[in-house]
Write an enzyme that holds these catalytic residues in place. Structure first.
Site, mmCIF file in Angstrom:
data_model
loop_
_atom_site.group_PDB
_atom_site.id
_atom_site.type_symbol
_atom_site.label_atom_id
_atom_site.label_comp_id
_atom_site.label_asym_id
_atom_site.label_seq_id
_atom_site.Cartn_x
_atom_site.Cartn_y
_atom_site.Cartn_z
ATOM 1 N N LYS A 13 0.831 -1.325 0.105
ATOM 2 C CA LYS A 13 0.011 -0.055 -0.016
ATOM 3 C C LYS A 13 0.859 1.087 -0.070
ATOM 4 C CE LYS A 13 -2.131 -1.177 3.771
ATOM 5 N NZ LYS A 13 -1.457 -2.507 3.911
ATOM 6 N N ARG A 88 -9.639 0.186 8.793
ATOM 7 C CA ARG A 88 -9.160 -0.978 9.116
ATOM 8 C C ARG A 88 -10.365 -1.997 9.892
ATOM 9 N NH1 ARG A 88 -3.481 0.393 9.003
ATOM 10 N NH2 ARG A 88 -2.183 -1.845 9.383
ATOM 11 N N ARG A 127 11.497 -5.557 4.884
ATOM 12 C CA ARG A 127 11.376 -4.273 4.847
ATOM 13 C C ARG A 127 12.080 -3.215 5.687
ATOM 14 N NH1 ARG A 127 5.129 -2.008 5.307
ATOM 15 N NH2 ARG A 127 5.392 -2.753 7.507
ATOM 16 N N ARG A 160 11.306 -1.585 11.161
ATOM 17 C CA ARG A 160 10.612 -1.351 12.358
ATOM 18 C C ARG A 160 10.334 -2.388 13.163
ATOM 19 N NH1 ARG A 160 4.819 -0.090 8.726
ATOM 20 N NH2 ARG A 160 4.086 -1.320 10.553
ATOM 21 N N ARG A 171 0.083 -9.499 13.311
ATOM 22 C CA ARG A 171 -0.752 -8.488 12.520
ATOM 23 C C ARG A 171 -1.587 -9.081 11.607
ATOM 24 N NH1 ARG A 171 4.501 -5.469 11.089
ATOM 25 N NH2 ARG A 171 2.901 -4.227 9.465
HETATM 26 P P1 ADP Z 1 1.030 -2.088 7.840
HETATM 27 O O1 ADP Z 1 0.635 -1.697 6.731
HETATM 28 O O2 ADP Z 1 2.590 -2.448 7.762
HETATM 29 O O3 ADP Z 1 0.547 -3.179 8.530
HETATM 30 P P2 ADP Z 1 0.797 0.644 9.172
HETATM 31 O O4 ADP Z 1 1.796 1.411 9.245
HETATM 32 O O5 ADP Z 1 -0.509 0.635 8.630
HETATM 33 O O6 ADP Z 1 1.330 -1.124 9.025
HETATM 34 O O7 ADP Z 1 0.083 0.247 10.725
HETATM 35 C C1 ADP Z 1 1.333 0.081 11.789
HETATM 36 C C2 ADP Z 1 0.438 -0.022 13.262
HETATM 37 O O8 ADP Z 1 -0.269 1.168 13.433
HETATM 38 C C3 ADP Z 1 -0.629 -1.235 12.990
HETATM 39 O O9 ADP Z 1 -0.385 -2.319 13.421
HETATM 40 C C4 ADP Z 1 -1.761 -0.431 14.208
HETATM 41 O O10 ADP Z 1 -1.074 -0.788 15.601
HETATM 42 C C5 ADP Z 1 -1.585 0.904 13.863
HETATM 43 N N1 ADP Z 1 -2.681 1.631 12.942
HETATM 44 C C6 ADP Z 1 -2.398 2.010 11.789
HETATM 45 N N2 ADP Z 1 -3.439 2.455 11.214
HETATM 46 C C7 ADP Z 1 -4.613 2.008 12.015
HETATM 47 C C8 ADP Z 1 -6.003 2.014 11.947
HETATM 48 N N3 ADP Z 1 -6.432 2.553 10.926
HETATM 49 N N4 ADP Z 1 -6.607 1.424 12.858
HETATM 50 C C9 ADP Z 1 -5.956 1.130 14.155
HETATM 51 N N5 ADP Z 1 -4.640 0.858 14.193
HETATM 52 C C10 ADP Z 1 -3.841 1.505 13.132
HETATM 53 P P1 ADP Z 2 2.173 -2.065 3.365
HETATM 54 O O1 ADP Z 2 2.127 -0.360 3.014
HETATM 55 O O2 ADP Z 2 0.847 -2.529 2.505
HETATM 56 O O3 ADP Z 2 2.485 -2.646 4.575
HETATM 57 P P2 ADP Z 2 4.655 -1.670 1.696
HETATM 58 O O4 ADP Z 2 4.216 -0.761 0.819
HETATM 59 O O5 ADP Z 2 5.506 -0.927 2.933
HETATM 60 O O6 ADP Z 2 3.671 -2.191 2.510
HETATM 61 O O7 ADP Z 2 5.464 -3.009 1.466
HETATM 62 C C1 ADP Z 2 6.051 -4.009 2.133
HETATM 63 C C2 ADP Z 2 7.569 -4.500 1.837
HETATM 64 O O8 ADP Z 2 7.231 -5.148 0.542
HETATM 65 C C3 ADP Z 2 8.568 -3.374 1.616
HETATM 66 O O9 ADP Z 2 9.644 -3.946 1.765
HETATM 67 C C4 ADP Z 2 8.338 -3.140 -0.011
HETATM 68 O O10 ADP Z 2 9.770 -2.663 -0.687
HETATM 69 C C5 ADP Z 2 7.946 -4.531 -0.455
HETATM 70 N N1 ADP Z 2 7.068 -4.465 -1.840
HETATM 71 C C6 ADP Z 2 6.197 -3.691 -1.873
HETATM 72 N N2 ADP Z 2 5.353 -3.948 -3.197
HETATM 73 C C7 ADP Z 2 5.828 -5.278 -3.535
HETATM 74 C C8 ADP Z 2 5.789 -5.963 -4.993
HETATM 75 N N3 ADP Z 2 4.858 -5.739 -5.873
HETATM 76 N N4 ADP Z 2 6.946 -6.950 -5.219
HETATM 77 C C9 ADP Z 2 7.916 -7.090 -3.879
HETATM 78 N N5 ADP Z 2 7.951 -6.509 -3.090
HETATM 79 C C10 ADP Z 2 7.188 -5.482 -2.849
#
Ligand code: ADP
Ligand code: ADP
Ligand code: ZN
Length: 214
Positions: A13, A88, A127, A160, A171
């Site tokens: 995302k 979410r 990541r 992270r 998660r």
């Molecule tokens: P990822 O896409 O890698 O799971 P995010 O950066 O979106 O991680 O979120 C990291 C953490 O922040 C989540 O595991 C949660 O604890 C919190 N968080 C982010 N967005 C939300 C949301 N919309 N509602 C509740 N918790 C959230």
């Molecule tokens: P999200 O925001 O959904 O948690 P990220 O954009 O941070 O996810 O992507 C998670 C990890 O996967 C990062 O290390 C990113 O560089 C990698 N990544 C993202 N898209 C792809 C893809 N299409 N193929 C391989 N790796 C990817």
């Protein structure tokens, strides 16, 4: 215009958001980035949120809804916002509908990036994130040009804390229980656009571009 990016943690995302905002007049609103910046500053919100984030659990709906409502009122969101990591839960989705109705705005599309579990785990455990701008990299799949340095701003990269294997597992469980029901929610509202996430970053972006150009 409001566009939502939906998908499991690690779906890509944030990575896609960086590309989308270069092509469309949308402001990237990532609730994860907002929370991490509060944690870094050590605000009251940050301290409260950190506890949940470290465990891989969700921060309470009330807190998150308040943050997003305020953020959407800011001038840079007037021409459009790209929501990443929000909503979410079904409660958050319903609140968003209400907030947007009050503002006279609506959701244009919900882009659901579908990725299987094995791939999620290797993406998240490799990541790396820019400490300054939040840009997302991967040790193998999307490395920066210079090791540990952000291509976009020169900031240092870090892993992270919640990208450890154990917390990633948690998660994924939380995603399946609390966030997956949104697929059905937005399908019913005729807003869901599914994208195959198990392909190269550029291929995923091509599919998303097609949806947004329609
Ligand atoms: P990822 O896409 O890698 O799971 P995010 O950066 O979106 O991680 O979120 C990291 C953490 O922040 C989540 O595991 C949660 O604890 C919190 N968080 C982010 N967005 C939300 C949301 N919309 N509602 C509740 N918790 C959230
Ligand atoms: P999200 O925001 O959904 O948690 P990220 O954009 O941070 O996810 O992507 C998670 C990890 O996967 C990062 O290390 C990113 O560089 C990698 N990544 C993202 N898209 C792809 C893809 N299409 N193929 C391989 N790796 C990817
Ligand atoms: Zn950076």
């Amino acid at each position: 215009m409001i566009v939502i990016l939906l998908g499991p943690p690690g779906a890509g995302k944030g990575t896609q958001a960086e590309r989308i905002i270069d092509h469309h007049k949308l402001t990237h609103v990532s609730t994860g980035d907002i929370l991490r910046s509060s944690v870094k500053k050590g605000t009251e919100l940050g301290n409260k949120a950190k506890e949940f984030m470290d465990k891989g659990e969700l921060v309470s709906d009330d807190i998150i809804i308040g943050i997003v409502e305020e953020r959407l009122k800011e001038p840079d969101c007037k021409s459009g916002a790209l929501l990443d990591g929000f909503p979410r839960t079904v409660v958050q989705a319903r609140s968003l509908d209400k907030v947007l109705e009050k503002m006279g705005r609506s959701i244009k599309a919900v882009i659901y990036i579908d990725v299987d579990e094995e791939e999620i785990i290797s993406r998240l455990t490799g990541r790396r994130i820019c400490r300054e701008c939040g840009a997302s990299y991967h040790l193998n799949f999307n490395p920066p040009q210079v090791r540990n340095v952000c291509d976009q701003c020169g900031g240092g990269l870090y892993q992270r804390e919640d990208d450890s294997f154990e917390t990633v597992k948690q998660r994924i469980n939380v995603y399946q229980e609390q966030t997956e029901p949104l697929i059905n929610y937005y399908e019913k509202n005729n807003l869901l656009e599914k994208v195959e996430g198990n392909q190269d970053i550029d291929e995923v972006f091509k599919e998303i571009k097609k949806i947004l150009e329609n």
